[in-house]
Scaffold this motif. Sequence first.
Motif, PDB file in Angstrom:
ATOM      1  N   GLU A 103     -23.453  14.046  -3.744  1.00  0.00           N
ATOM      2  CA  GLU A 103     -23.204  13.882  -5.180  1.00  0.00           C
ATOM      3  C   GLU A 103     -24.247  14.633  -6.008  1.00  0.00           C
ATOM      4  O   GLU A 103     -23.954  15.137  -7.094  1.00  0.00           O
ATOM      5  N   TRP A 153     -15.168  14.051  -5.076  1.00  0.00           N
ATOM      6  CA  TRP A 153     -14.679  12.847  -5.741  1.00  0.00           C
ATOM      7  C   TRP A 153     -13.452  12.278  -5.011  1.00  0.00           C
ATOM      8  O   TRP A 153     -13.300  11.053  -4.917  1.00  0.00           O
ATOM      9  N   GLU A 154     -12.610  13.156  -4.510  1.00  0.00           N
ATOM     10  CA  GLU A 154     -11.441  12.683  -3.769  1.00  0.00           C
ATOM     11  C   GLU A 154     -11.855  11.916  -2.520  1.00  0.00           C
ATOM     12  O   GLU A 154     -11.348  10.820  -2.250  1.00  0.00           O
ATOM     13  N   LYS A 186     -14.698  10.513  -1.912  1.00  0.00           N
ATOM     14  CA  LYS A 186     -15.404   9.293  -2.326  1.00  0.00           C
ATOM     15  C   LYS A 186     -14.416   8.201  -2.720  1.00  0.00           C
ATOM     16  O   LYS A 186     -14.589   7.029  -2.360  1.00  0.00           O
ATOM     17  N   ILE A 212     -13.010   5.175  -9.443  1.00  0.00           N
ATOM     18  CA  ILE A 212     -13.746   6.405  -9.111  1.00  0.00           C
ATOM     19  C   ILE A 212     -12.964   7.634  -9.537  1.00  0.00           C
ATOM     20  O   ILE A 212     -13.528   8.593 -10.083  1.00  0.00           O
ATOM     21  N   GLN A 240     -13.308   8.089 -13.230  1.00  0.00           N
ATOM     22  CA  GLN A 240     -14.595   8.705 -13.546  1.00  0.00           C
ATOM     23  C   GLN A 240     -14.561  10.208 -13.273  1.00  0.00           C
ATOM     24  O   GLN A 240     -15.115  11.011 -14.043  1.00  0.00           O
ATOM     25  N   ALA A 241     -13.877  10.572 -12.200  1.00  0.00           N
ATOM     26  CA  ALA A 241     -13.780  11.988 -11.843  1.00  0.00           C
ATOM     27  C   ALA A 241     -13.032  12.781 -12.907  1.00  0.00           C
ATOM     28  O   ALA A 241     -13.439  13.887 -13.268  1.00  0.00           O
ATOM     29  N   ASN A 264     -15.403  13.458 -15.706  1.00  0.00           N
ATOM     30  CA  ASN A 264     -16.553  14.330 -15.437  1.00  0.00           C
ATOM     31  C   ASN A 264     -16.165  15.743 -15.008  1.00  0.00           C
ATOM     32  O   ASN A 264     -16.932  16.686 -15.225  1.00  0.00           O
ATOM     33  N   ILE A 281      -8.496  18.254 -10.142  1.00  0.00           N
ATOM     34  CA  ILE A 281      -8.814  16.839  -9.957  1.00  0.00           C
ATOM     35  C   ILE A 281      -7.599  15.960 -10.240  1.00  0.00           C
ATOM     36  O   ILE A 281      -7.370  14.955  -9.553  1.00  0.00           O
ATOM     37  N   TYR A 305      -5.819  13.453  -7.605  1.00  0.00           N
ATOM     38  CA  TYR A 305      -5.624  12.037  -7.959  1.00  0.00           C
ATOM     39  C   TYR A 305      -4.161  11.642  -7.753  1.00  0.00           C
ATOM     40  O   TYR A 305      -3.851  10.615  -7.114  1.00  0.00           O
TER      41      TYR A 305
END
Length: 541
Positions: free
Chosen positions: A220, A230-231, A233, A252, A255-256, A259, A265, A269
Amino acid sequence: MRRRTKYKEDYMQYIEYEKGALDLIKKRRKKTGIHYKKVEIDYSIVHRIHRLYRQVIARFQSDVELWLSHIKFSLDRNEKSHVSRIFAQLLQVHSKNPDLWILAAKWEFENNKNADNARTLMQRGLRFNPASKALWLEYYRMELLFVEKLRKRRELLQSTGMDQNEESSEVLNGVIAQIVYRKALEAFPGDLKFALSFLPVCRLFDFMSKEEEAMFEGLETLFPFDPNLWEVKAKRQLEIDQENPLEMFHKIFQQATENVKGEEIWALYISACFDVIEKRSPLDEDSIDFTQEISQLLRLFQTASEKILLSEDLYKQWVKLLFDLGEIGQVETVLEDAVTKHPTCVSLWKRRLEMMIGTNASKEVVLKTFKKARKRVPEKESYPLWILVLEFCAACNLTEIQDLFEKGIVACREVCIPVKEAYLHWTCMKEGVKAARELYSRLQHLKPLSLGFYHLYIQLEKAQAKQKIKFLRTAYEDAVKEFGSSNPGIWIDYIRLESEHPDGNAESAAQIHFRALRRLEGEANEKFVTQHTLLQTGHIN
């Protein structure tokens, strides 16, 4: 073996002969029970086999299979000293092959029970192959396996009251493996995919759970804005034994999305949400709330669309999901938004037109949408839209189809060639063969044309109750004029016409044969001669 030029196959046949002799002697010993001079006989044969292997390997050192065959023979006889020596020689010759270093280290660790030798081999392999990711990963795995053995040994000693605390707690906690991991990251800076490949290995060992957390924290810091981290995590939350893992998964990812910028992303998701829904059965008592998850997924699509972060593929997934849910009313709105955001995507325009046709939209709406699509989609890619709308007009018997055909035959090559074939077929079915002949005469001068266009017209003529050879000859002459220099099949068909048609002429068939031989060249000429011979002998129907 006495040849001046020796071949690998001769050596291998000799080796197989000696192996067969050794196996036969063993079977006869077992059958007769006679073991006279067993050691001397076996030793002499085995010695000859090893000598033959050494000779053939010395001549053909680049053949890895020979080395591995020699190793296998030694393993079958449990000759560990031979195996170590052969591996050492093999790695001297093939030092740039990481797989061989891994194989040798694995044998030392698992079969020879020598962790020090295995570690030395891994380290030497990395010096020769510093760019090998597989070596780093296998070295990390081997160190963890070594720690697992030490921990099991300690547990056994403790259970018998013989624990001597030979190993430090740091070693038993996998510190050496973590050093390997850090050195691997230094060797490949910025390679997140490689760094993540260590996590599944780490997860196999229960005593590495704390180290796994530390690995995540370090990644991180190094890759704070990488969507793939992030995926991983977020998906990890579904594997951890905790309350509300699905809630943490979504938290999470949310949050991704705050950010990390960009489409990737959101794609990760949404894909992860689909995986959650597909992998969890609604029959499980501890399964997810499908209604809630699907609602969450639809909200994700909507949010990403508003932020203009949905790719073409994601729009297709959104439309498919709405169709599966039976939300037909929303599909048109989504498709309209999709073609607005991605105006050059042929598949989205086609899906929208299919939707309109399937919901019985008026012809004016369909044609207006098609016209809008033609302006935005690159003309070379628009053929699927043309064929869809032409089929729609033909099915509904619309008068506009004639105008569409006329526009299509003057479009680019990728569109006009298939449209001309469709135009000819439709004209014959709709207005008869006479109209088709007139259209053929007009289109024949409007290049480019495909061989399929001529074949189609010929088939239409042959489908008539009374075949008129005049029109067939004209079509074949036009076809060989365009494609006669490269396509022997069209000449064969022309000869067959003159030979088999009631009004055909054998003399004309001979002239066509002569023309074909002069026109065709190279392989096409040879293929024509072969096919003509088969035709003459009755082997082609």
